[in-house]
Design a protein around this motif. Structure first.
Motif, short mmCIF file in Angstrom:
data_model
loop_
_atom_site.label_atom_id
_atom_site.label_comp_id
_atom_site.label_asym_id
_atom_site.label_seq_id
_atom_site.Cartn_x
_atom_site.Cartn_y
_atom_site.Cartn_z
N UNK A 542 35.45 27.06 -58.21
CA UNK A 542 35.85 28.42 -57.83
C UNK A 542 36.43 29.14 -59.04
N UNK A 543 36.09 30.42 -59.13
CA UNK A 543 36.64 31.27 -60.19
C UNK A 543 37.23 32.52 -59.56
N UNK A 544 38.28 33.03 -60.19
CA UNK A 544 38.84 34.33 -59.83
C UNK A 544 38.96 35.17 -61.10
N UNK A 545 38.44 36.38 -61.04
CA UNK A 545 38.54 37.30 -62.16
C UNK A 545 39.45 38.45 -61.74
N UNK A 546 40.39 38.83 -62.61
CA UNK A 546 41.38 39.85 -62.31
C UNK A 546 41.13 41.06 -63.23
N UNK A 547 41.16 42.25 -62.62
CA UNK A 547 40.88 43.47 -63.36
C UNK A 547 42.12 44.35 -63.38
#
Length: 632
Positions: A542-547
């Protein structure tokens, strides 16, 4: 020698003869003078030969006129005489009957005065006349009848009428044998029972021909039409009447046809239902074409088919300033026996333009059709040109486009290419992975819309890109109003941030599922994730990308569950990995293990990769940190 008495008698007789001769001469002279003063045109009563009349009366009551043993005609008049002109004259309440073999088809002429020749070839009236033939009644200022040809001609205020149609004109010709009409000059034809409507169809023209055998008629010259409040024009109209001329079987208008229609669709028709009338407004229509063909059902007399050809334009107008335009090289409408529109087909440069609330929506293709009870509008492209849809906020092309009129939902199939044009309303759109105020480009095998185009579902080899951001997947759902984004199947995300160091400028991430949540400004990737950023390669579940909320740039990403990575010569694994763009540091935690070729495996509580100077800091609880330099 004679006696004196005899001589006296002889002298007296001579005197009497002289007086008588003188009297005769005087009488003859007076008669001659009176004859000259009376003129040569004085009418002469004639004792008619028995071969012509069975009866001879001053007031004739249906006297038979024969040519030999055959009855030729019957006459009725106040006077019947042979004039000095050698013609027969009928005067006063004239009625002439020409018997015919067919029952009910005797020809009757009525007038105050009628003349005919001694050969019974030519009959004509000298004043207003009326003709009755079968169910046809004719009135005119003068009527001629040519007996050998069995043909009528007339002029001045002509009116021909039956129970189902009537015509007025300046002149006419009618063949009894041929059953053909011809009318000329200011022709006005009224077809009373037009397509079972309450209003007659009125046609104005300069020339009309009509054949009662084939029931086909032709109007030419300055055509003008009226039907209730509707009007139109054409260069020519051809029509065919049905059984007993009780209805129009078909009608064709030709030559620069223009129609202005009003209230031609019944209010209770399904074609006037809200979902249909929001696209094709039933109140008013403006029609242009080179030819229009209309055919009716025999049983119901309602319209069955309408075919329009060559440069067809149909503009639909509402009472509240809404409108739409349907155009093409050919348009065919098909109706049910109840009068409801079943389908229509537009072929050749087909276009549909809808104007509503200041917005213009255009559909186009090689073929455009409305099919089925569900009212689905279908647009199909050609071999060289795709079908297309264009609106202020979305444009796309495809091999086939289908729009469900009841909900305004649509789907595009076969090689979809689309452009989301960005925000067009005053309502703010939340920032998404793609900027809602800039163009977004899409490509897929299929695209569907829900909620009137606010939810886009793209299926099959989907690709979306905007500037330096790209997204690929087998299926993508884009919520345009909320900027929410979902993707499934071989998902690929590519982000390039030009302002950053080359080592972290471009990021590739792949997986099986992706979701972007605009409220938290996060993108979540799941199942079989791989990531590449410069020389950093990483896998996890799982990956989470934050903007960043302000700049919408990628500020950090996070890998969870069985993280494995490599950077240049070293490898590492951990439960979790965090990358911070601002510090260009990658932090591994959760039993991290570092593998360095010269030192083997190194364990710690925390591993921090400082990418700018290739330093790795290993941290353990209660112990000092150790620093490892990665050699190129």
């Amino acid at each position: 020698m004679a006696s004196p008495q005899v001589i006296t008698l002889i002298k007296l007789m001579r005197r009497l003869w002289l007086a008588l001769a003188l009297a005769i001469i005087v009488l003859v002279g007076v008669n001659l003078i009176l004859s000259i003063s009376g003129g040569k045109g004085r009418k002469k009563e004639v004792k008619l030969d028995d071969t012509l009349f069975l009866e001879k009366k001053e007031k004739i009551q249906f006297q038979e006129v024969r040519k030999g043993a055959k009855e030729h005609l019957r006459v009725k008049a106040e006077r019947h005489y042979l004039g000095e002109d050698g013609l027969f004259h009928l005067e006063g309440g004239v009625e002439v009957v020409f018997p015919r073999k067919q029952k009910g088809e005797d020809v009757v002429i009525k007038s105050d005065s009628l003349i005919y020749d001694q050969e019974f070839n030519h009959f004509w009236t000298t004043g207003k006349a009326w003709v009755k033939w079968a169910d046809v009644e004719i009135a005119a200022g003068r009527i001629d009848y040519f007996a050998p040809e069995e043909e009528f001609a007339g002029r001045e205020g002509v009116k021909i009428s039956t129970a189902n149609w009537s015509v007025t004109a300046n002149s006419f010709r009618l063949g009894i044998k041929t059953k053909k009409f011809e009318c000329k000059g200011e022709v006005l034809l009224e077809l009373i029972n037009f397509m079972s409507s309450a209003n007659s169809l009125v046609i104005k023209a300069q020339h009309l021909t009509y054949d009662r055998r084939s029931k086909i008629g032709l109007c030419q010259g300055g055509i003008w039409l009226e039907h209730g409040e509707s009007q139109g024009q054409a260069r020519q109209i051809e029509f065919k009447l049905g059984a007993q001329e009780g209805f129009i079987k078909w009608l064709t208008l030709r030559g620069e046809v223009k129609l202005h229609l009003k209230n031609e669709w019944p209010g209770n028709s399904p074609s006037a239902s809200p979902e249909f009338s929001e696209w094709f407004y039933p109140e008013f229509q403006e029609v242009e074409a080179e030819e229009i063909y209309i055919e009716s059902f025999v049983q119901t007399k309602l319209i069955k088919i309408i075919k329009l050809t060559n440069n067809v334009k149909i503009k639909f107008l509402s009472t509240n300033d809404k409108s739409s335009l349907l155009s093409g090289k050919r348009i065919d409408f098909f109706f049910t026996a109840r009068g409801d529109l079943k389908e229509f087909i537009t072929e050749g440069e087909a276009r549909f333009v809808r104007y509503q609330e200041g917005k213009k929506i255009t559909l186009g293709g090689n073929r455009l059709a409305l099919k089925g009870k569900n009212r689905i509008l279908v647009v199909i492209g050609s071999q060289n040109n795709s079908a297309f849809f264009d609106s202020p906020d979305l444009s796309f092309s495809a091999g086939r486009i289908e729009i469900k009129m009841a909900t305004n939902d649509w789907k595009a199939l076969e090689g979809v290419e689309a452009t989301v044009k960005g925000k067009t309303s005053i309502e703010p759109h939340p920032k998404g992975f793609f900027d809602p105020e800039r163009l977004v480009f899409l490509a897929s095998q299929e695209m569907r819309s829900r909620r009137q185009g606010q939810r886009l579902v793209l299926i099959g080899e989907v690709k979306i890109w905007q500037g330096s951001r790209k997204l690929k997947a087998k299926r993508i759902v884009l919520e345009r109003d909320s900027s929410r984004l979902e993707a499934q199947g071989e998902v690929e995300v590519n982000i390039i941030q030009e302002k950053l160091d080359p080592s972290q400028r471009e990021l590739w991430i792949k997986g099986e599922e992706m979701a972007f949540e605009p409220r938290t400004r996060t993108m979540v990737m799941k199942q079989g994730i791989t990531l590449e950023m410069g020389q950093v390669k990483m896998t996890s579940r799982q990956f989470k990308l934050y903007f960043d909320p302000e700049s919408n740039e990628l500020s950090r990403f996070e890998a969870l569950d069985k993280v494995e990575m490599s950077y240049k010569r070293v490898k590492a694994s951990a439960f979790k990995a965090d990358y911070l763009y601002k510090s260009q540091s990658l932090i591994l935690s959760g039993q991290p293990i570092l593998e360095e070729p010269s030192r083997g495996k190194i364990r710690g509580d925390k591993l921090t990769f400082h990418l700018p100077d290739d330093r790795i800091v290993v941290e353990n609880k209660g112990e000092e940190r150790s620093i490892i330099l990665i050699k190129s």
